[in-house]
Design a protein around this motif. Structure first.
Motif, short mmCIF file in Angstrom:
data_model
loop_
_atom_site.label_atom_id
_atom_site.label_comp_id
_atom_site.label_asym_id
_atom_site.label_seq_id
_atom_site.Cartn_x
_atom_site.Cartn_y
_atom_site.Cartn_z
N LYS A 1 0.84 -1.19 0.00
CA LYS A 1 0.00 0.00 0.00
C LYS A 1 0.88 1.25 0.00
N TYR A 2 0.50 2.24 -0.81
CA TYR A 2 1.27 3.47 -0.94
C TYR A 2 0.40 4.66 -0.58
N ASN A 3 1.04 5.75 -0.17
CA ASN A 3 0.30 6.99 0.10
C ASN A 3 0.28 7.85 -1.17
N ASP A 4 -0.25 9.06 -1.03
CA ASP A 4 -0.37 9.95 -2.19
C ASP A 4 0.97 10.33 -2.79
N LYS A 5 2.04 10.24 -1.98
CA LYS A 5 3.37 10.60 -2.47
C LYS A 5 4.11 9.38 -3.04
#
Length: 711
Positions: free
Chosen positions: A632-636
């Protein structure tokens, strides 16, 4: 002499040695911080009472053997003293002054200057060193005489000279439990002095130096020759930082060597025995301090050795040290005499050397016997005891530090590491003895280690026995194994016999099954408190063992035990796959048809708990199953959680399920219990028994009801 003196006066024309009966440097950061705060807060016009300094003037027959110090005593009239009480404080003062000297050398404008060109106020660095630290003998300046130090055979002797005072060309230096404290003290003072210099400048460093050498006052007391210095040491050192029992015992044993008369212990034997005591303690403290990150407790070692060596009792409190100091190693046992019968010609001749020895000739079976009076505690008993301590120390260290330990075979290392991870309970003395006994080979030791690990897992982690269950029996077994009264096989059989209550055999059956009743009751309480298997104290060990089984099959270890059990705020290393707060709609759909009261049993069941290769924020547990399977990744575009598909072997296995629902939780729970059966050699009666233990037996009941309805 009994008056208050500052350090400046104390070090004038005196040389100090810490004698062999003293413990090493024992101050830790807490005492150092108190010292620093007392010094910093002391007004420059006030005096501070620092404590008692008890000294014993060293006899010429002793200092005459001090090569590096003798010239100061003979040529310049210095007086040599042993420090009986106050060595912790005096050591601290000296390390502090050394740290100041290094602070002066580190100032940029003093770079490349000689000691006589560097000044702290009106004091040159050369003068400071000569007054408090070291004097070099002219004209060759080969001999460096330290005004404060240890007897030469103490491991702290070289460490102090080379690591603290920075004398070059040290060669190999043995580090011990106590040298760690010397190193810590110097680091503490260097860091604080640097911060103090950065904040206040050199003038305030000078003020600290003046206060430490002129304002901190000692009550100096010289012990007279007829005063019993060993008893004084025991009495006086119970103030301040209390002596450990191991430290007290060393002093007592050295003291006892002085009490034997010449007829029983000749002077060369007395010196040899004292050296053996010092060698034993040197080895013990080396082993206790070998692992700098985790030094071992000296009293724990002494208790364990007492269990191995003497008859264990179940008295409470400090019964072991009372036995050692008040019953076994006492002056009374030397003064009290007992009759010893000697019959051989050699022994007769040895006795005849001392014509006034109390003896009597008697006729026995036609031979002459000599009866002599000997101490109830013989010198040989002391020698045997200290040699045993010395021998046990390395094995004690190995049981605490098995990983990458060249003293152990791969299998020994593996199983001792397992014992440390599961919690070795009270078996460390027995494990240590298994290495002390030369008749036991590595294969037999591994058999014992396996049996102990199985006993701990089944008896304590599953069947919930009290932590003291059978401890007296296996403490005694440690001594019996050391003495050859028990074999490894008999101890293994005893371990298996003591687990009989954990198993049952149904009527009309030849099979024996694990009785999970105690474990189920324990987990039931954990469910009632909201956690289920998650609150089981054996969970991480069990899941780690399952993971390591996969590693052995597939390679590539992905979970580090130390990180796995590390507690981090708001993070988890064991995840509820079906979360405890299932907010996503997919979770509601997956468990539709079950009562609200049943859902916690899925959440806290063993099959729903997954060891992660990297701990995650607890909030990420609420993701749906498909999201958990992938990273899972964040917006960045920064990864904020590892996906199951590239995580631990257990995670990869779970990622192979298409969905996560009640059936998959039961299926995985059964797989874990099957592993438990194989790994710890136990057996559950049937699938119903497994479902009951997993607290999912209501699923089988509902399936049975559905099948009956359809029929």
């Amino acid at each position: 002499m009994n008056e208050l003196e500052p350090l400046k006066s104390i070090f004038k024309d005196r040389i100090f040695k810490i004698p062999d009966y003293q413990r090493g440097y024992a101050w830790t950061t807490r005492q150092l911080r108190d010292f620093w705060e007392d010094l910093v807060n002391l007004p420059t016009d006030r005096f501070h009472y620092t404590g008692l300094l008890s000294l014993k003037k060293v006899d010429k027959n002793i200092w005459n053997n001090w090569n590096d110090e003798r010239w100061l005593i003979e040529d310049r009239g210095f007086k040599p003293f042993h420090i009986v009480d106050g060595q912790q404080r005096l050591t601290t003062f000296v390390i502090f002054i050394q740290a100041i000297s290094e602070q002066l050398k580190a100032i940029p404008e003093n770079k490349d200057k000689k000691d006589e060109e560097i000044y702290l106020g009106s004091f040159s660095l050369k003068a400071i060193k000569e007054e408090y630290l070291v004097v070099e003998k002219p004209p060759q300046f080969i001999i460096k005489t330290y005004k404060f130090g240890y007897e030469v055979d103490n491991p702290s002797f070289k460490f102090l000279r080379h690591k603290i005072f920075l004398e070059p060309d040290s060669g190999t230096i043995q580090e011990t439990f106590y040298t760690l404290n010397l190193e810590n003290a110097k680091r503490f003072f260097k860091e604080n002095l640097q911060n103090y210099f950065d904040k206040y400048g050199l003038s305030e460093i000078e003020a600290l130096f003046k206060k430490v050498t002129q304002n901190m006052m000692f009550n100096v007391y010289e012990i007279s020759d007829d005063f019993d210095v060993f008893v004084a040491f025991e009495t006086m050192n119970n103030r301040g930082k209390k002596l450990s029992n191991l430290e007290l015992l060393k002093n007592r044993l050295i003291y006892l060597t002085t009490l034997y008369d010449e007829k029983e212990l000749k002077n060369d034997e007395r010196i040899s025995l004292r050296e053996k005591i010092n060698d034993a303690w040197k080895e013990v403290y080396y082993q206790l301090g070998r692992n700098k990150k985790n030094p071992l407790n000296d009293d724990d070692f002494l208790v364990a050795h007492w269990i191995m060596y003497f008859q264990y009792t179940r008295e409470k409190g400090d019964d072991y040290i009372r036995f050692l100091l008040e019953q076994k190693f006492t002056p009374q046992n030397i003064y009290a005499k007992t009759e010893v019968r000697l019959s051989s010609i050699q022994e007769f001749e040895e006795v005849r050397e001392d014509e006034d020895t109390d003896q009597e000739e008697v006729e026995a079976n036609g031979e002459e016997e000599i009866i002599v009076m000997r101490s109830q505690l013989s010198p040989k008993e002391i020698e045997d005891y200290v040699n045993s301590l010395k021998s046990a120390a390395v094995h004690w260290y190995n049981t605490h530090n098995p990983v990458n330990n060249l003293d152990l075979t791969a299998q020994e290392s593996l199983w001792i590491d397992r014992l440390n991870r599961i919690g070795i309970i009270y078996f460390r003395p027995l494990v240590t003895v298994a290495f002390l006994n030369k008749d036991i080979n590595s294969d037999k030791r591994v058999e014992l280690l396996k049996a102990i690990e199985r006993f701990i897992f089944i008896t304590f982690r599953l069947s919930r026995a009290f932590s003291t269950y059978r401890n007296s029996e296996f403490y005694r077994a440690a001594r019996q194994l050391r003495n050859g009264e028990l074999t490894i096989n008999s101890i293994i059989q005893r371990l298996n016999d003591r687990m009989n209550y954990c198993f049952y055999t149904p009527e009309n059956s030849e099979e024996t099954y694990f009785d999970y009743t105690y474990f189920q009751k324990f987990i039931d309480k954990k469910f009632k408190s909201g956690g289920g298997f998650y609150y089981w104290n054996g969970l991480r060990y069990f899941l780690y063992e399952y993971e390591m089984e996969k590693v052995r099959q597939r390679g590539s270890q992905k979970i580090d035990w130390k990180l796995f059990v590390k507690s981090e705020k708001d993070k988890v290393s064991v995840e509820h796959i079906y979360p405890q707060t299932p907010t996503h709609k997919i979770w509601k759909d997956s468990f539709k048809g079950y009562k609200k009261s049943q859902l916690p049993f899925f959440q806290g069941s063993l099959g729903n708990l997954l060891p992660l290769s990297q701990s995650i924020n607890s909030s990420l547990q609420n993701d749906c199953f498909e999201d958990k399977k992938s990273a899972k990744y964040n917006d960045k575009k920064e990864k904020i959680r590892q996906g199951y598909s590239d995580g631990s072997h257990s995670e990869i296995e779970v990622s192979g399920y298409d969905v996560w629902n009640s059936d998959t939780i039961l299926d995985r729970g059964n797989k874990l219990l099957e592993f438990m059966e194989q790994r710890w050699d136990l057996k559950f009666e049937d699938d119903t028994a497994k479902a009951e233990l997993l607290f999912l037996d209501f699923m089988l009941e509902e399936e049975e009801e559905l099948r009956t309805t359809e029929e």
